[in-house]
Design an enzyme around this catalytic site. Sequence first.
Site, short mmCIF file in Angstrom:
data_model
loop_
_atom_site.label_atom_id
_atom_site.label_comp_id
_atom_site.label_asym_id
_atom_site.label_seq_id
_atom_site.Cartn_x
_atom_site.Cartn_y
_atom_site.Cartn_z
N LYS A 71 -19.15 22.08 43.42
CA LYS A 71 -18.30 22.38 42.03
C LYS A 71 -18.28 21.25 40.99
O LYS A 71 -17.11 20.74 40.76
CB LYS A 71 -16.92 23.22 42.37
CG LYS A 71 -16.78 24.32 43.04
CD LYS A 71 -15.53 25.06 43.06
CE LYS A 71 -15.38 26.32 43.90
NZ LYS A 71 -15.61 26.13 45.51
N THR A 109 -20.91 24.64 52.53
CA THR A 109 -20.14 23.44 53.03
C THR A 109 -19.39 23.00 52.06
O THR A 109 -19.74 23.14 50.91
CB THR A 109 -21.23 22.20 53.70
OG1 THR A 109 -22.12 22.03 52.54
CG2 THR A 109 -22.30 22.77 54.45
N TYR A 112 -9.33 39.09 48.55
CA TYR A 112 -10.50 39.75 49.31
C TYR A 112 -10.90 41.04 49.00
O TYR A 112 -9.88 41.77 48.80
CB TYR A 112 -10.02 39.55 50.93
CG TYR A 112 -10.18 37.95 51.25
CD1 TYR A 112 -11.00 37.17 51.21
CD2 TYR A 112 -8.80 37.54 51.72
CE1 TYR A 112 -11.07 35.78 51.71
CE2 TYR A 112 -8.75 36.22 52.41
CZ TYR A 112 -9.73 35.58 52.34
OH TYR A 112 -9.74 34.28 52.69
N GLY A 167 -22.56 14.86 32.09
CA GLY A 167 -24.03 14.97 32.62
C GLY A 167 -24.33 13.63 33.38
O GLY A 167 -24.83 13.93 34.58
N ASP A 212 -21.01 23.40 48.38
CA ASP A 212 -20.14 23.99 47.33
C ASP A 212 -19.31 22.80 46.43
O ASP A 212 -18.03 22.71 46.75
CB ASP A 212 -19.33 24.98 47.93
CG ASP A 212 -18.27 25.50 47.25
OD1 ASP A 212 -18.36 25.57 45.64
OD2 ASP A 212 -17.31 26.44 47.58
N ASP A 257 -18.25 17.29 35.27
CA ASP A 257 -18.02 16.26 34.48
C ASP A 257 -19.17 16.07 33.82
O ASP A 257 -20.22 17.17 33.28
CB ASP A 257 -18.08 15.18 35.49
CG ASP A 257 -17.00 14.01 35.00
OD1 ASP A 257 -16.84 13.72 33.60
OD2 ASP A 257 -16.15 13.33 35.67
O1 S5P Z 1 -14.23 31.73 43.24
C1 S5P Z 1 -14.38 31.18 44.28
C2 S5P Z 1 -15.48 30.26 44.45
C3 S5P Z 1 -15.53 29.83 45.62
S1 S5P Z 1 -17.17 28.89 45.87
N1 S5P Z 1 -13.81 31.42 45.31
C4 S5P Z 1 -13.85 30.89 46.53
O2 S5P Z 1 -13.05 31.17 47.54
N2 S5P Z 1 -14.98 30.00 46.74
C5 S5P Z 1 -15.07 29.37 47.88
O3 S5P Z 1 -15.37 30.21 48.99
C6 S5P Z 1 -13.89 28.48 48.56
O4 S5P Z 1 -14.07 27.11 48.16
C7 S5P Z 1 -14.04 28.69 50.15
O5 S5P Z 1 -15.03 27.57 50.60
C8 S5P Z 1 -14.82 30.14 50.29
C9 S5P Z 1 -13.94 31.14 50.43
O6 S5P Z 1 -13.29 30.97 51.96
P1 S5P Z 1 -12.38 32.07 52.55
O7 S5P Z 1 -11.96 31.38 54.03
O8 S5P Z 1 -11.23 32.56 51.46
O9 S5P Z 1 -13.35 33.23 52.80
#
Ligand code: S5P
EC number: 4.1.1.23
Length: 273
Positions: free
Chosen positions: A92, A60, A220, A97, A90, A95
């Site tokens: 991320k 999420t 991808y 601690g 997610d 900052d």
């Molecule tokens: O390196 C990263 C890390 C993350 S967590 N690349 C990414 O794309 N993500 C996350 O994965 C990004 O924030 C998104 O929520 C998901 C990829 O989504 P898609 O639609 O491109 O498959």
Amino acid sequence: MYKHSYASRIQNHTNPAARLLLEIMERKQSNLAVSVDVTKAQDFLAIIDAVGPYVCMIKTHVDVIEDFEPSLVRTLQALSAKYDFCIFEDRKFADIGNTVALQYASGVYKIAEWSHLTNAHPVPGPSVVTGLKSVGLQRGRGLLLLAEMSTAGALTTGSYTEDAVKMARANRDFVVGFIAQRRMESVGASKTDDTTGEDFLILTPGVGLDVKGDGMGQQYRTPREVVVGAGCDVIIVGRGVYGTDYSLTAKIAGQAKRYQDEGWKAYLERLTA
Ligand code: S5P
């Protein structure tokens, strides 16, 4: 080739969130996490309802939901119990601690209350882990460090990635693995990934069967490239599953099944190769 099965790896983890994820993967024969990046609560829930049977995890970004209410999290938790999937916000974190501890426990979202796993950028150094761990460990939560990113030109390379692995090694009760593009056990070690005796969960975004990019830097690879070629454990797929028309729930369910099948087939190929 990393040949350890998900089932055999459960015993390598003491963290409850890591164990739960591996158990679900084995139980549902799924290494698919669907990333539900939509802005309306209704679409968010409809997509999760459609893909629920096929996933080990729902990822999420709660902060993009325009009509967020605390009850949405309770519905998400009910769906997690109904369909047997882990929740990964997610967030991320990146900052000091003290600040990340507040962001994790408090505010509108109270992420630590409902998200089995969350993630952090290693950029602040070990204190980001210390802060999150002070909130999450007692609740049985787990953390993933972003050791590598999927985007073109990402700065997460070389000694940065190595330092991320060092931060994880120093906190194995809470840091259960990485967001990365390949296995990480051999980073900074003189052995191969499968002979170090270490076990990190590798969750990998940037997965798609039909396109190579999104025109905004995303890159991808196919489930087979990620799971067999790079040895990763969980494929994270967003738009490849839910496309642009969120009302087509039968099509979305079909896409989730397609990615589940491709991911699992790749995993079996890796085990037997
Ligand atoms: O390196 C990263 C890390 C993350 S967590 N690349 C990414 O794309 N993500 C996350 O994965 C990004 O924030 C998104 O929520 C998901 C990829 O989504 P898609 O639609 O491109 O498959």
